[in-house]
Motif scaffolding. Structure first.
Motif, PDB file in Angstrom:
ATOM      1  N   ASP A  66       0.818  -1.209   0.000  1.00 54.95           N
ATOM      2  CA  ASP A  66       0.000   0.000   0.000  1.00 54.95           C
ATOM      3  C   ASP A  66       0.855   1.264   0.000  1.00 54.95           C
ATOM      4  N   ASP A  67       1.873   1.285   0.864  1.00 56.56           N
ATOM      5  CA  ASP A  67       2.704   2.486   0.977  1.00 56.56           C
ATOM      6  C   ASP A  67       3.658   2.647  -0.200  1.00 56.56           C
ATOM      7  N   GLU A 240      -4.623   8.220  -4.406  1.00 58.13           N
ATOM      8  CA  GLU A 240      -4.990   7.419  -3.241  1.00 58.13           C
ATOM      9  C   GLU A 240      -6.488   7.163  -3.121  1.00 58.13           C
ATOM     10  N   LYS A 243      -7.978   3.487  -3.539  1.00 58.79           N
ATOM     11  CA  LYS A 243      -7.497   2.600  -2.469  1.00 58.79           C
ATOM     12  C   LYS A 243      -8.210   2.876  -1.150  1.00 58.79           C
ATOM     13  N   ASP A 244      -8.530   4.181  -0.901  1.00 60.23           N
ATOM     14  CA  ASP A 244      -9.153   4.582   0.364  1.00 60.23           C
ATOM     15  C   ASP A 244     -10.664   4.744   0.259  1.00 60.23           C
ATOM     16  N   ASP A 245     -11.283   4.175  -0.788  1.00 61.81           N
ATOM     17  CA  ASP A 245     -12.735   4.234  -0.965  1.00 61.81           C
ATOM     18  C   ASP A 245     -13.223   5.666  -1.161  1.00 61.81           C
ATOM     19  N   TRP A 246     -12.438   6.471  -1.833  1.00 64.20           N
ATOM     20  CA  TRP A 246     -12.812   7.826  -2.206  1.00 64.20           C
ATOM     21  C   TRP A 246     -13.393   8.609  -1.036  1.00 64.20           C
ATOM     22  N   SER A 249     -13.493   8.040   2.847  1.00 66.40           N
ATOM     23  CA  SER A 249     -12.322   8.290   3.689  1.00 66.40           C
ATOM     24  C   SER A 249     -12.276   9.764   4.101  1.00 66.40           C
ATOM     25  N   ILE A 252      -9.399  11.630   2.379  1.00 66.25           N
ATOM     26  CA  ILE A 252      -9.645  12.017   0.987  1.00 66.25           C
ATOM     27  C   ILE A 252     -10.608  13.201   0.925  1.00 66.25           C
TER      28      ILE A 252
END
Length: 536
Positions: A66-67, A240, A243-246, A249, A252
């Motif tokens: 992920d990172d 990002e 990956k972070d569910d838009w 998050s 975001i």
């Protein structure tokens, strides 16, 4: 403008006594243009060459999956922020000092990236590499439209097209080969030799001019700050978000608000400032405005397809980075044969026709991939990739030439920044959209396929029995475990088919984006003669 140039510009084409006469271009000027375009090629190449080897780099520095994405994201953020700044900073520090300094730093930090020991070091070094490399892209474009007379600009723009369209296509090929043959460090070391050649060419060709450090105090600092914050936040959201569910998050959401506010302030500042960082009003010019829109959509499909194909080949076909590179090579190699011919085509045909054919081929290459199957691999991708390469080669140089035709020298920096920034931004938005589309469409197709896999169907029960017998004959003793393995295997088959259908949908979206780009290109008006003798 000189009196002679004014007369030439004002005279009707039919009365031009020497239509083929063009100002001679010195060898030193060509040396500067070639050196600058080589730098732009390296800067663009370093986006895709690293993406192809990201898994190996993550393993080498101990970064998580992920990172590890920040290895690419940090470079892209720095690059997209510095592109709009380059025109102004080149005026402040002089083109020679600004280009040579950043070219040297790009080389230094490229080598430093290969020596990174952990993720924080790599992210910091990649950010600086991107900040210095990002300078090379708009500066090469600026030199082409300011140093070369109009008659020679198609040649310069064809050279620049190699960096804009060929570099992203060939990046995975070079990255995959270097990683598999020598190690991931060499995707950074590969910059050293061409970088040294670039610096040498720029050192001996660029004229020394005095710096104007007093302009630092007069700079559009409010515009610079809001632009940097807005673009950095927007790029992070795009990288990002999926990956972070838009907007599920909070991180975001906060970044999206920051980006919206900062960029809105930037637009307001640029439209009211006495000395704006970028002259946004040139976007209202028909050719430049529609040219930027077409270029934005070119970036969507250019970078989007380079993202989608490696993911598909890795996830569905199990290809390694070198095999992926060999497949993608055919999206790049034909361009090397066609791009040198594009300036001749621009002289013989209306450049808008060349652009239209290019977008048609590029869009068509994506539509060729909308019926993918389980066996759709290197052989099936060959002709779509070749058609795509031909389309890309035909688009960029004539589009750049038509969009910037008649652009004044004082607006060259703004035109270069906007044209190149919007292509990169199109790529970022395109990749983010494709990531989300692939996720959503995989879920959609999976649900549809699952509905047809019912225990009430004889074919399903027969397949389960076959798989159960297979696992029992291959070491699974307990029948209950074998049945469980059979269910899991069917689930994986369904998921794989859903992904294949999802990838087909992504190519459909890419094809549609090029249809819209074609419509934008049709709105262009015919520029002044591109083989005349007038310089910008």
């Amino acid at each position: 403008m000189t009196t002679l140039q004014s007369v030439i510009k004002a005279a009707p084409a039919s009365e031009d006594p020497l239509p083929a006469a063009a100002p001679a271009v010195s060898a030193k000027t060509w040396l500067a243009v070639v050196g600058a375009t080589l730098g732009a090629f390296m800067a663009v190449l370093n986006i895709q060459i690293v993406n192809a080897s990201l898994a190996d780099i993550q393993g080498g520095i101990g970064a998580g999956i992920d990172d590890g994405g920040w290895i690419s994201t940090s470079y892209l953020i720095a690059e997209i922020v510095v592109i709009p700044l380059s025109g102004w900073l080149a005026q402040v520090f002089s083109v020679r000092i600004y280009l040579l300094t950043n070219a040297t730093l790009f080389l230094v930090f490229s080598a430093a990236c290969a020596l990174a020991q952990n993720l924080p070091q790599m992210i910091a070094l990649r950010a600086i590499q991107g900040f210095t490399g990002g300078v090379l892209i708009p500066m090469a474009f600026t030199l082409i439209i300011t140093l070369l007379p109009k008659a020679k600009q198609p040649i310069g723009l064809a050279m620049f097209a190699i960096s804009a369209t060929f570099a992203p296509a060939i990046g995975p090929t070079i990255g995959g080969y270097l990683t598999e043959s020598f190690g991931w460090e060499y995707v950074f070391y590969v910059n050293i030799v061409p970088g040294a050649i670039m610096i040498t060419m720029l050192f001996f060709s660029l004229e020394a001019t005095p710096m104007k450090l007093s302009q630092l105090a007069e700079g559009d600092w409010a515009g610079i700050i809001t632009m940097a914050i807005g673009l950095a936040a927007l790029q992070t959201v795009l990288e990002e978000g999926n990956k972070d569910d838009w907007f599920g998050s909070p991180f975001i959401v906060r970044l999206a608000v920051i980006a919206a506010v900062a960029l809105a302030l930037f637009l307001a500042i640029e439209l009211t400032a006495r000395k704006p960082l970028l002259n946004l009003r040139i976007l209202l010019r028909r050719n430049f405005g529609f040219g930027v829109l077409a270029n934005f959509l070119l970036g969507v499909s250019l970078y989007g397809s380079v993202y989608v194909l490696p993911v598909y080949l890795s996830r569905i076909q199990g290809y390694n980075s070198e095999q992926i590179g060999m497949v993608l090579a055919w999206t790049g190699l034909p361009q090397l044969m066609l791009i040198p011919l594009v300036p001749r085509l621009m002289k013989r045909f209306d450049p808008r026709l060349v652009i239209g054919v290019g977008f048609t081929l590029f869009g068509g290459s994506n539509f060729l991939n909308i019926y993918m199957t389980n066996d759709y691999a290197a052989d099936q991708l060959f002709w779509p990739n070749v058609v795509r390469a031909l389309g890309q080669a035909l688009v960029f140089a004539p589009l750049s030439s038509v969009a910037t035709s008649g652009m004044e020298a004082e607006n060259a920096g703004s035109a270069s920044a906007l044209f190149n920034m919007m292509r990169n931004l199109g790529g970022a938005i395109g990749i983010a959209a494709l990531q989300t589309l692939l996720t959503k469409r995989e879920q959609y197709h999976s649900n549809i396929l699952m509905q047809s896999v019912s225990m009430f169907e004889q074919a399903t029960r027969t397949r389960l029995d076959q798989l159960t017998q297979y696992f029992m004959s291959h070491g699974v003793i307990d029948r209950v475990d074998a049945v469980h393995h059979a269910y899991v295997a069917i689930g994986k088959i369904i998921q794989k088919q859903a992904f294949i259908l999802g990838f087909s949908d992504t190519f459909y979206l890419l094809g549609v984006s090029q249809i819209v780009a074609l419509i934008a290109a049709l709105m262009l008006t015919k520029p002044d003669r591109l083989d005349g003798g007038g310089a910008h």
